[in-house]
Design an enzyme around this catalytic site. Sequence first.
Site, PDB file in Angstrom:
ATOM      1  N   SER A 145     -40.209  50.554-103.303  1.00 48.36           N
ATOM      2  CA  SER A 145     -40.909  49.280-102.680  1.00 48.36           C
ATOM      3  C   SER A 145     -41.125  48.134-103.610  1.00 48.36           C
ATOM      4  CB  SER A 145     -42.253  49.960-102.161  1.00 48.36           C
ATOM      5  OG  SER A 145     -42.961  48.820-101.720  1.00 48.36           O
ATOM      6  N   TYR A 158     -50.460  53.574-103.262  1.00 47.92           N
ATOM      7  CA  TYR A 158     -49.002  53.589-102.652  1.00 47.92           C
ATOM      8  C   TYR A 158     -48.201  52.939-103.945  1.00 47.92           C
ATOM      9  CZ  TYR A 158     -45.028  52.615 -99.741  1.00 47.92           C
ATOM     10  OH  TYR A 158     -43.704  52.411 -99.274  1.00 47.92           O
TER      11      TYR A 158
END
Length: 253
Positions: A145, A158
Amino acid sequence: MVSSPSSGRTVAIFGAASDIAMAVARLCAQAGDLLVLVGRDDAALSALAADLAERGAARIAVQKADFGQVAALPGVVQAAWERFDGIDVALIAYAIQPDQPAAEQNPAAAEAALIVNFVSPALLLGEIARRCKAQGSGTIAAITSVAGDRGRKSNYIYGAAKGGLHRFLEGLRHSLHAAGVSVVDIRPGFVVTKLTAHLDRRGVLWATPDRVAKDIFEAIASGRPVLYTPWFWQPIMVAVRGLPRWVFHRTSF
């Protein structure tokens, strides 16, 4: 329809029921690939397999696995490897999006997020890498990501897991270069999927799974080391990484 640069490959997708993974699988099916679909949801995998058969997949195998059970991962990879006697392409496509404020107050929730988003895929990648190195070929790809490019207050648990995975893939690529194995780090931005259903998804920066899957399919075919998808996230993240700390700390994102 996307062109078919490598028809007939054996492609294993770990986390095959995710929205982006399903879109990639459809492109592989259209290319005539053999597919090993690995995931937790039997019903979703079976429905996907039926759809892929209609789209032209050469052969399809479905395999159930819980990626949070890290002790079982060597067996998961071994079973996937034996479905069609080897794997040419492995795509790791699973993740969970923790509630950042809740995880800050709950160590168990933070631990679960770090295990599924970093520990599990890192161990899985290691198992796959050993087999690719032994056979002297293959492409290993993992969806990380843009959140891993710089720690932000809105999602740093995250983001830390994804940033760790960036470094892991970088080292793995260095390790496997001489063996002829490609390692692809896929860094999507905002994508309209089940993972982001809790967010406000309005705005020009959001992409569909089909749009991102097309980039992934082409990056895997070419062995591109790092992919930002859609493309405009690369200059955006260059700017974000380059912001001085005193400016960055005044932002709200």
